[in-house]
Every structure is written in structure tokens, then in C-alpha cells.
Write a protein that holds these residues in place. Structure first.
Motif, PDB file in Angstrom:
ATOM      1  N   THR A 194      42.535  36.881  38.678  1.00 48.76           N
ATOM      2  CA  THR A 194      43.701  37.534  39.282  1.00 48.76           C
ATOM      3  C   THR A 194      44.093  38.804  38.552  1.00 48.76           C
ATOM      4  N   GLY A 195      44.247  38.730  37.224  1.00 49.55           N
ATOM      5  CA  GLY A 195      44.624  39.915  36.459  1.00 49.55           C
ATOM      6  C   GLY A 195      43.574  41.004  36.533  1.00 49.55           C
ATOM      7  N   GLU A 196      42.312  40.610  36.476  1.00 46.26           N
ATOM      8  CA  GLU A 196      41.218  41.579  36.572  1.00 46.26           C
ATOM      9  C   GLU A 196      41.235  42.297  37.920  1.00 46.26           C
ATOM     10  N   ILE A 197      41.483  41.559  38.982  1.00 44.18           N
ATOM     11  CA  ILE A 197      41.499  42.154  40.326  1.00 44.18           C
ATOM     12  C   ILE A 197      42.674  43.118  40.467  1.00 44.18           C
ATOM     13  N   ILE A 198      43.834  42.764  39.917  1.00 46.44           N
ATOM     14  CA  ILE A 198      44.983  43.676  39.971  1.00 46.44           C
ATOM     15  C   ILE A 198      44.661  44.968  39.236  1.00 46.44           C
ATOM     16  N   ASP A 199      44.089  44.848  38.040  1.00 45.36           N
ATOM     17  CA  ASP A 199      43.720  46.046  37.264  1.00 45.36           C
ATOM     18  C   ASP A 199      42.736  46.923  38.024  1.00 45.36           C
ATOM     19  N   LYS A 200      41.730  46.305  38.597  1.00 48.02           N
ATOM     20  CA  LYS A 200      40.709  47.063  39.324  1.00 48.02           C
ATOM     21  C   LYS A 200      41.318  47.783  40.526  1.00 48.02           C
ATOM     22  N   ALA A 201      42.226  47.095  41.242  1.00 48.48           N
ATOM     23  CA  ALA A 201      42.857  47.705  42.408  1.00 48.48           C
ATOM     24  C   ALA A 201      43.717  48.895  42.017  1.00 48.48           C
ATOM     25  N   VAL A 202      44.451  48.769  40.893  1.00 48.87           N
ATOM     26  CA  VAL A 202      45.298  49.875  40.434  1.00 48.87           C
ATOM     27  C   VAL A 202      44.442  51.061  40.008  1.00 48.87           C
ATOM     28  N   THR A 203      43.341  50.789  39.336  1.00 50.49           N
ATOM     29  CA  THR A 203      42.438  51.862  38.906  1.00 50.49           C
ATOM     30  C   THR A 203      41.894  52.647  40.095  1.00 50.49           C
TER      31      THR A 203
END
Length: 237
Positions: free
Chosen positions: A130-139
């Protein structure tokens, strides 16, 4: 003799009325409310992520938003999010005006840009990502978000346990009240229930300032609490 017939007939008509009224009177009863709760770990995260772009024309803003969202969707799929777990949640195109005060006290609006917002709703079944996906989406360009909800795909077992606890709680209360009043409980006349689930956990604004961060957004799933309230009506003997 004939004069007595109407009186006898009237007596026969009105005599059964008290007995009928007695049969229609509801039996004594007691109404109690019981509560039950069951908590289980979530197995699903539901995210709402939005790409907002601004440009001089609606076409330019839409093109920029489309490009960013396409990159986000491709990244979500490469991270293991299935097609069935991706859904467009909304698309908005809004003009933005700059208002200037005029000498006569009125305002004049000047169109300065168009804003296009494209929202993607997705389900993450591997909670550790979940945290990884949020970071990737923001990037990749996500700059707004509605929140994250930790859910359970099938909460039926937890709800069943909560209902059982709620019924037991209501029956215990009813027995205590009946004993204190010196009466006995009869059969259950009616049962109704209401279910309450945990509220969603919002994503803070800081999550969208982490583009390029070395670590993923810290996310804790915790537990989901399912609460049930039952209202039970008992007959009293």
C-alpha cells in the motif's frame, strides 16, 4: 312476550364484546437493546487518487491529465493491481477565474486557466504494497487524494460473531430486568439489528509531498471493528 325479544337480542349481541376486547389486548412485553463487536485484520485497501492539471485551455489541461493518469494506471498494473481492481472514480473540468474589484464595488472575473481532475479508485489486495503504491502514484503525478479505507472482502464471519454477542447481551439484560421486576420472560416476539463498520482512515496531505522519497509512506492497517446492535422484544409472563 314479543316485547322481550329485542332486549334479549341486544343482550346477545353485546355480551361477547368484553371477551373480544380482552383477546385483542397485547400481552405484557419488554424491549431491550444489546450490542456486540468483533474485530478482524483487514485484507483489502481501497485508495482514491487524483491527478489535477491546469493549463490555459481545457484541451491542454485534459491532455496533461490524461498523460499523467495513463502513467499512473500502467504503474499500478506493473505493481500487481488487477484490471478488475482499477476504476475511474470521476472526471471534472473546471474553469478558474481571477476576480478583480471594480471602482463601483462589483467584481469582474477573468478566465485564467482550466483545471482538469481525474480520479482513480483502486483496490490493493497485498496490504504490504500500500505505501509503495501511494509513493509510486505520487511520483508519477498524483497530487490529490480522497483517502484510504482498510476493508474486508468478506466480513460475514465477523458480523456473525458480533450478532451472536449482541443477542446474548440483549438476553442477559432482559433476564436481569425481568428478575428485578419479579416477572418471567416469555417467547421472543421481535428482533431487529443494525450494523456499523469502521470509518475510513484518511491520507494526510504530507503523503503527497513525498515524491522521490527513499522510503514508502508508512501505513498501518490495524483492525476493522464490526459492531451490531439488536433490539429484542420479549413477552412477559
Amino acid at each position: 312476550m314479543t316485547r322481550l325479544l329485542p332486549l334479549a337480542l341486544a343482550a346477545s349481541l353485546f355480551a361477547p364484546v368484553p371477551a373480544a376486547l380482552a383477546q385483542q389486548a397485547p400481552p405484557p412485553r419488554i424491549v431491550v437493546m444489546g450490542e456486540g463487536e468483533s474485530a478482524i485484520a483487514p485484507d483489502l485497501a481501497v485508495l482514491s487518487l487524483t491527478v489535477m492539471r491546469e493549463a490555459k485551455t481545457a484541451r491542454e489541461a485534459l491532455d496533461a491529465g490524461n498523460a499523467a493518469m495513463a502513467a499512473v494506471i500502467a504503474a499500478m498494473k506493473s505493481s500487481g493491481v488487477a484490471n478488475r481492481d482499477l476504476q475511474t472514480g470521476g472526471l471534472q473540468i473546471n474553469p478558474r477565474y481571477n476576480y478583480v474589484n471594480k471602482p463601483d464595488g462589483t467584481q469582474e472575473g477573468e478566465l485564467v486557466a482550466y483545471q482538469v481532475s481525474n480520479t482513480l479508485s483502486l483496490r490493493v489486495r497485498d496490504l504490504e504494497k500500500t505505501g509503495e503504491i501511494i509513493d509510486k502514484a505520487v511520483t508519477l503525478g498524483v497530487n490529490q487524494g480522497g483517502g484510504v479505507t482498510f476493508a474486508n472482502e468478506d466480513p460475514s464471519k465477523a458480523l456473525t460473531e458480533a450478532r451472536k454477542s449482541a443477542v446474548k447481551d440483549a438476553m442477559d439484560k432482559a433476564r436481569t430486568l425481568a428478575e428485578a421486576a419479579g416477572v418471567n420472560l416469555g417467547k421472543v416476539l421481535e428482533i431487529t439489528d443494525q450494523t456499523y463498520a469502521s470509518p475510513p482512515m484518511p491520507i494526510t496531505a504530507k503523503a503527497f509531498d513525498r515524491a522521490g522519497a527513499a522510503e514508502s509512506v508508512p501505513v498501518e492497517a490495524g483492525e476493522n471493528s464490526y459492531k451490531v446492535q439488536v433490539t429484542m422484544t420479549f413477552e412477559l409472563k
